[in-house]
Write an enzyme that holds these catalytic residues in place. Sequence first.
Site, PDB file in Angstrom:
ATOM      1  N   HIS A  87      -5.216  21.132  37.506  1.00  0.00           N
ATOM      2  CA  HIS A  87      -3.871  21.844  38.075  1.00  0.00           C
ATOM      3  C   HIS A  87      -2.922  21.765  37.153  1.00  0.00           C
ATOM      4  O   HIS A  87      -2.718  21.084  36.478  1.00  0.00           O
ATOM      5  CB  HIS A  87      -3.608  21.116  39.401  1.00  0.00           C
ATOM      6  CG  HIS A  87      -4.479  21.546  40.493  1.00  0.00           C
ATOM      7  ND1 HIS A  87      -4.586  22.693  41.340  1.00  0.00           N
ATOM      8  CD2 HIS A  87      -5.557  20.507  40.970  1.00  0.00           C
ATOM      9  CE1 HIS A  87      -5.280  22.600  42.066  1.00  0.00           C
ATOM     10  NE2 HIS A  87      -6.019  21.579  42.015  1.00  0.00           N
ATOM     11  N   GLU A 169      -3.487  16.470  36.597  1.00  0.00           N
ATOM     12  CA  GLU A 169      -2.452  17.636  36.758  1.00  0.00           C
ATOM     13  C   GLU A 169      -1.581  17.491  35.396  1.00  0.00           C
ATOM     14  O   GLU A 169      -1.223  16.588  34.743  1.00  0.00           O
ATOM     15  CB  GLU A 169      -1.564  17.042  37.682  1.00  0.00           C
ATOM     16  CG  GLU A 169      -2.133  16.853  39.200  1.00  0.00           C
ATOM     17  CD  GLU A 169      -1.626  18.137  40.154  1.00  0.00           C
ATOM     18  OE1 GLU A 169      -1.104  19.159  39.744  1.00  0.00           O
ATOM     19  OE2 GLU A 169      -2.049  18.117  41.317  1.00  0.00           O
TER      20      GLU A 169
END
Length: 174
Positions: A87, A169
């Site tokens: 992400h 992330e």
Amino acid sequence: LHGLIEFLLSNDPRAAAARSRFIFKIVPMLNPDGVALGHFRTDTRGVNLNRCYETPDAVLHPSIHTFKRYFLYCHARYRCAWYIDMHAHTSKKGCFLYGNHLPGPSAVDICTYAKLVSMNTPFVNFNACNFTEQNMKSKAKSDGGVSKEATSRVRFYEETGLVHSYTLECNYDS
């Protein structure tokens, strides 16, 4: 993701060793319709699809429903070694891993993997990684109060026992 694919397809001996030992299944994007409209994590209805893995609906969340079924099939057939959901992150700087809060030796395993990753790339900050129970169960108002227990990382661990289930992330500016 692009860098990972380039590496895996390269002539680097480490990539060749990885290709000889593992099967890689890479799914580049599960919300292309939302991204086309400028959304980061949501579909065209504004639903954060990474909060739909507990019981994805074939009509409302077709990409998640299909992907979850495919992952569970692959895990049953091949016994997956790792799952990494990638992400972009808007506020926290750098790159870091979220892992599940697990008991006993499994906790050491997931932290060791994250530490090894951080030691082998300047982009992942181990001190920013999070393996807390709170991070597995927290709820955000922006997600309609749905818990992170409905994320792919947590659901795939809960449903298969896959210890190495992570979210990677990276900040947009990293």
